[in-house]
Design an enzyme around this catalytic site. Structure first.
Site, short mmCIF file in Angstrom:
data_model
loop_
_atom_site.label_atom_id
_atom_site.label_comp_id
_atom_site.label_asym_id
_atom_site.label_seq_id
_atom_site.Cartn_x
_atom_site.Cartn_y
_atom_site.Cartn_z
CE1 TYR A 15 39.42 25.24 42.24
CE2 TYR A 15 37.39 26.24 43.02
CZ TYR A 15 38.50 26.24 42.19
OH TYR A 15 38.65 27.27 41.30
NE ARG A 44 48.16 33.66 41.03
CZ ARG A 44 47.03 32.97 40.84
NH1 ARG A 44 46.66 32.00 41.65
NH2 ARG A 44 46.26 33.24 39.81
CE LYS A 47 41.52 26.21 39.51
NZ LYS A 47 40.62 27.36 39.37
CD GLU A 95 43.93 27.20 37.54
OE1 GLU A 95 43.21 26.91 36.59
OE2 GLU A 95 43.71 28.18 38.29
CG ASP A 96 46.83 28.87 40.41
OD1 ASP A 96 46.00 29.58 39.80
OD2 ASP A 96 46.57 28.37 41.51
CG ASP A 98 40.78 28.69 35.50
OD1 ASP A 98 39.68 29.09 35.07
OD2 ASP A 98 40.96 28.26 36.65
CG ASP A 99 44.80 31.56 37.37
OD1 ASP A 99 44.09 31.40 38.36
OD2 ASP A 99 45.63 30.72 36.98
CG ASN A 107 40.35 31.92 45.80
OD1 ASN A 107 39.37 32.14 46.47
ND2 ASN A 107 40.32 31.85 44.48
N1 NAI Z 1 38.10 34.06 42.53
C1 NAI Z 1 38.71 33.55 41.49
O1 NAI Z 1 38.10 32.86 40.65
C2 NAI Z 1 40.15 33.80 41.28
C3 NAI Z 1 40.92 34.37 42.24
N2 NAI Z 1 42.25 34.58 42.02
C4 NAI Z 1 43.01 35.14 43.12
O2 NAI Z 1 43.50 36.39 42.76
C5 NAI Z 1 44.67 36.65 43.48
C6 NAI Z 1 45.69 37.29 42.56
O3 NAI Z 1 46.05 36.43 41.52
P1 NAI Z 1 47.08 36.95 40.38
O4 NAI Z 1 46.52 38.16 39.73
O5 NAI Z 1 47.42 35.85 39.50
O6 NAI Z 1 48.31 37.30 41.31
P2 NAI Z 1 49.51 38.27 41.09
O7 NAI Z 1 50.49 37.99 42.14
O8 NAI Z 1 49.95 38.23 39.68
O9 NAI Z 1 48.88 39.73 41.31
C7 NAI Z 1 48.64 40.30 42.54
C8 NAI Z 1 48.46 41.78 42.31
O10 NAI Z 1 48.05 42.35 43.53
C9 NAI Z 1 48.81 43.52 43.75
N3 NAI Z 1 48.91 43.83 45.16
C10 NAI Z 1 49.75 43.33 46.09
N4 NAI Z 1 49.60 43.97 47.26
C11 NAI Z 1 48.63 44.88 47.06
C12 NAI Z 1 48.05 45.86 47.90
N5 NAI Z 1 48.43 46.00 49.16
N6 NAI Z 1 47.08 46.64 47.38
C13 NAI Z 1 46.67 46.50 46.09
N7 NAI Z 1 47.20 45.59 45.26
C14 NAI Z 1 48.17 44.79 45.75
C15 NAI Z 1 50.16 43.22 43.13
O11 NAI Z 1 50.88 44.40 42.87
C16 NAI Z 1 49.72 42.52 41.87
O12 NAI Z 1 49.40 43.44 40.89
C17 NAI Z 1 45.09 35.33 44.11
O13 NAI Z 1 44.77 35.35 45.47
C18 NAI Z 1 44.23 34.33 43.43
O14 NAI Z 1 43.90 33.26 44.29
C19 NAI Z 1 42.85 34.28 40.84
C20 NAI Z 1 42.13 33.70 39.85
C21 NAI Z 1 40.73 33.37 40.01
C1 PYR Z 2 40.44 30.17 41.67
C2 PYR Z 2 41.74 30.29 41.07
O1 PYR Z 2 41.96 29.88 39.96
C3 PYR Z 2 42.80 30.94 41.81
O2 PYR Z 2 42.56 31.43 42.90
O3 PYR Z 2 43.91 30.99 41.29
MG MG Z 3 44.00 29.74 39.54
#
Ligand code: NAI
Ligand code: PYR
Ligand code: MG
Length: 623
Positions: A143, A196, A214, A285-286, A308-309, A464
């Site tokens: 993972y 993504r 996952k 997912e993603d 999930d996201d 991540n």
């Molecule tokens: N810890 C967890 O369980 C999870 C973590 N994630 C992580 O969250 C991250 C984002 O995922 P999504 O929302 O789906 O991606 P996304 O690409 O849809 O959204 C990213 C957002 O960040 C913003 N952004 C980009 N540069 C920026 C900056 N310099 N300052 C502030 N905001 C900025 C963008 O404008 C956009 O709104 C990924 O890295 C993903 O791995 C996602 C789901 C679960």
């Molecule tokens: C953890 C997860 O689902 C993500 O980073 O997209």
């Molecule tokens: Mg995800």
């Protein structure tokens, strides 16, 4: 005498070997001359062919052969020549040698992944025994973070296919293709379109790795039977130029489908899998944010599915945010007083914002006024800075969180204010990152957070994989101070603060919820996954940590307890499904019997239905 006999024996053995070699050469020649004329008769189809080294051609099976042998959907869509296959293999081999020169960490992680993957191919029972027994050590391999690296290098790592591939070229065929999957029953599908993957962007067909990772957790944490899980990649093309121009790329080399054409592919896939397996649960997912919300709204009332996201992440964040309130020595009901700055307004960020706002509203009286007033607790910063109502072409999902202009001005802020400015002016209790920008919480941002009005500021660097984390725990503790709460999406080690004190590095990842949401839905037989079921899952996770633990700064369980927390979450989901009258039962446990169970009995029911890796006794019977 015996020496002489030995010499004779040795020389006749040599002659036999030479004769045999000659025979093989001649046979090989005759095969070579006949090649292309006489087909080889096989008595196998489908995965049996792919798993047979004599007949397997991997990605080189032509489309007509794929159709003839029921292989359609079991391989990535791009058909390769054998030269290309060898080029891909050699590229991977050489890359490993190159990386080995650069430093140990990445190649070591990939090497571990390969070894585990080979075991997964050979013996699933043993694989999951190893994974469950050493989950702390190997979750970061199967993972996040290593799965990200695996997806990035998937073309090179591809050996034996796992899961199904539906592509834009399969339109009109999916309903029959789905029968190429050999399992009669599938309980859990994780599907991605690769647009993504973690914070790594569009990885096209290579994103299948995240669906596999996952589902590994579904088996290891939730005890879903590995014979009943199905990773799926929907390949609608890619907008990643590097992949579009890579001759060794395994996916469709065309721009991503968009609009109605895109939706038609996903619709066809959903119809196909739910026709063959009406009780399956599909985890999205993603998917890039653009589609994540739309598809969720499109399917969530019709199919057993969740994103999930958007939804899993929201629940995990809520549990962590409530933990952070408790860690300040305050009751959870004080949550609506927290000032929260969120960096990132994509599928994950918006999912968290919506859930946090609803949670606050519920605590404030669960009415319109409460909902409206909760909105003022959030400041959202995306790539263009602070989002206010002055923003042009604002996303519909972000609109409810846009700050009113006058109010922002009063705080010394404006449309597009930088993250540092926002943190300086707002002095938030919580700084939460879902931006996919590694290091976004720079020293300056963290310095600004020192002005927080909270007695114990919380930092959630949730992006991540590791390199995309908004900051490291070392940075957070060393700049902001020892008295903070820290969580990250990918695992980091705890920080030694000196004098015997530990700065806890929590892993705030949706892995603490999605396995339990899936298992609870399966065992309740709920028709859909309601907001209430998701809320119950989040509340269960929030309540899991003891008072002593949260005061210590531990707001999420260690991953070694993931099977136990998953059981608890699943039981909470079952309970809620029963209360909402959504539960239709599972196998011999019908709805009426489910309703008779008390809380402890539900937990027992969940536990008894979790698969554990033990060798069954096998008996041969003719089909
Ligand atoms: N810890 C967890 O369980 C999870 C973590 N994630 C992580 O969250 C991250 C984002 O995922 P999504 O929302 O789906 O991606 P996304 O690409 O849809 O959204 C990213 C957002 O960040 C913003 N952004 C980009 N540069 C920026 C900056 N310099 N300052 C502030 N905001 C900025 C963008 O404008 C956009 O709104 C990924 O890295 C993903 O791995 C996602 C789901 C679960
Ligand atoms: C953890 C997860 O689902 C993500 O980073 O997209
Ligand atoms: Mg995800």
């Amino acid at each position: 005498m015996s020496v002489f006999c030995n010499q004779i024996r040795a020389s006749s053995a040599l002659v036999r070997r030479l004769k045999h070699a000659l025979f093989l050469t001649q046979t090989a020649r005759s095969f070579t001359t006949m090649e292309g004329h006489r087909p080889t008769i096989v008595h196998k189809r489908s995965l049996d062919i792919l798993h047979d080294p004599w007949f397997n051609k991997g990605t080189a099976f032509s489309m007509t052969e794929r159709d003839r042998l029921d292989l359609r959907g079991l391989l990535p869509p791009n058909i390769m020549s054998s030269d290309q296959q060898i080029e891909r293999f050699m590229f991977d081999l050489k890359r490993l040698e190159e990386q080995a020169k650069d430093g140990p960490s990445d190649p070591n992680a990939l090497a571990k992944w390969r070894i585990l993957n080979r075991l997964h191919d050979r013996n699933e029972t043993m694989y999951y025994k190893v994974l469950i027994a050493h989950i702390e050590e190997y979750a970061p391999i199967v993972y996040t973070p290593t799965v990200g690296l695996v997806c990035q290098n998937y073309s090179g790592l591809f050996r034996r296919p796992r899961g199904m591939y539906f592509s834009a070229a399969d339109r009109g065929e999916m309903m029959s293709m789905v029968y190429n999957w050999p399992a009669e029953q599938v309980d859990m599908i994780v599907v991605t379109d690769g647009s993504r993957i973690l914070g790594l962007g569009d990885l096209g067909v290579q994103g299948i790795g995240i669906a596999i990772g996952k589902l590994d957790l579904y088996v290891a944490a939730a005890g879903i039977n590995p014979q009943r899980v199905l990773p799926v990649m929907i390949d609608v093309g890619t907008n990643n130029d590097k992949l579009l121009n890579d001759p060794l790329y395994l996916g469709l080399q065309q721009d991503r489908l968009d609009g109605d054409e895109y939706i038609a592919v996903i619709d066809e896939f959903m119809e196909a899998v739910f026709t063959r397996w009406p009780h399956v649960i599909v985890q999205f997912e993603d998917f890039q944010s653009k589609w994540a919300f739309k598809l969720l709204q499109r399917y969530r009332n019709t199919y057993r599915m969740f994103n999930d996201d958007v939804q899993g992440t929201a629940g995990v964040a809520i549990a962590g945010l409530l933990g952070a309130v408790r860690a300040q020595g305050r009751p959870m009901i004080d949550f609506p007083k927290q000032k929260i700055v969120v960096a990132g307004a994509g599928s994950a960020g918006i999912g968290v914002l919506n859930a946090a706002r609803k949670t606050m509203a519920r605590m404030l009286g669960n009415n319109e006024i409460a909902f409206e007033s909760a909105r003022s607790q959030f400041w959202v910063v995306d790539a263009k800075g602070l989002i206010t109502e002055d923003r042009d072409n604002i996303d519909a999902e972000a609109q409810p969180f846009a700050r009113k202009v006058k109010e922002a001005n009063r705080q010394g802020l404006r449309e597009g204010s930088s993250l540092i400015e926002v943190v300086q002016q707002v002095k938030p209790d919580v700084l939460l990152g879902l931006s996919a920008v590694g290091g976004l919480f720079s020293k300056e941002v963290l310095e600004a957070l020192k002005g927080s009005t909270s007695t114990r500021p919380a930092i959630f660097a949730m992006s991540n994989p590791t390199t995309n984390a908004e900051c490291t725990p070392e940075d957070a503790f060393s700049v902001v101070g020892d008295n903070i709460i820290f969580a990250s999406g990918s695992p980091f080690t705890d920080v030694d603060l000196g004098n015997g004190h530990i700065g806890h590095s929590n892993q705030g990842n949706n892995m603490y919820l999605f396995p339990g949401i899936g298992l609870g839905t399966l065992l309740s037989g709920s028709r859909m996954i309601s907001d209430g079921m998701l809320q119950a899952a989040a509340e269960c996770l929030a309540a899991y940590m003891t008072e002593d633990e949260v005061v210590e700064g531990i707001i999420y369980p260690p991953i070694s307890r993931i099977r136990d927390i998953t059981k608890e979450v699943a039981a909470a989901v079952v309970q809620e499904a029963i209360e909402e009258d959504l539960a239709e039962g599972y196998r011999e446990m019908d709805a009426r019997e489910l309703r008779r169970l008390d809380e402890e009995e539900i937990k027992e029911y969940v536990k008894n239905n979790m698969w554990t890796p033990e060798y069954p006794t096998l008996v041969y019977k003719k089909a």
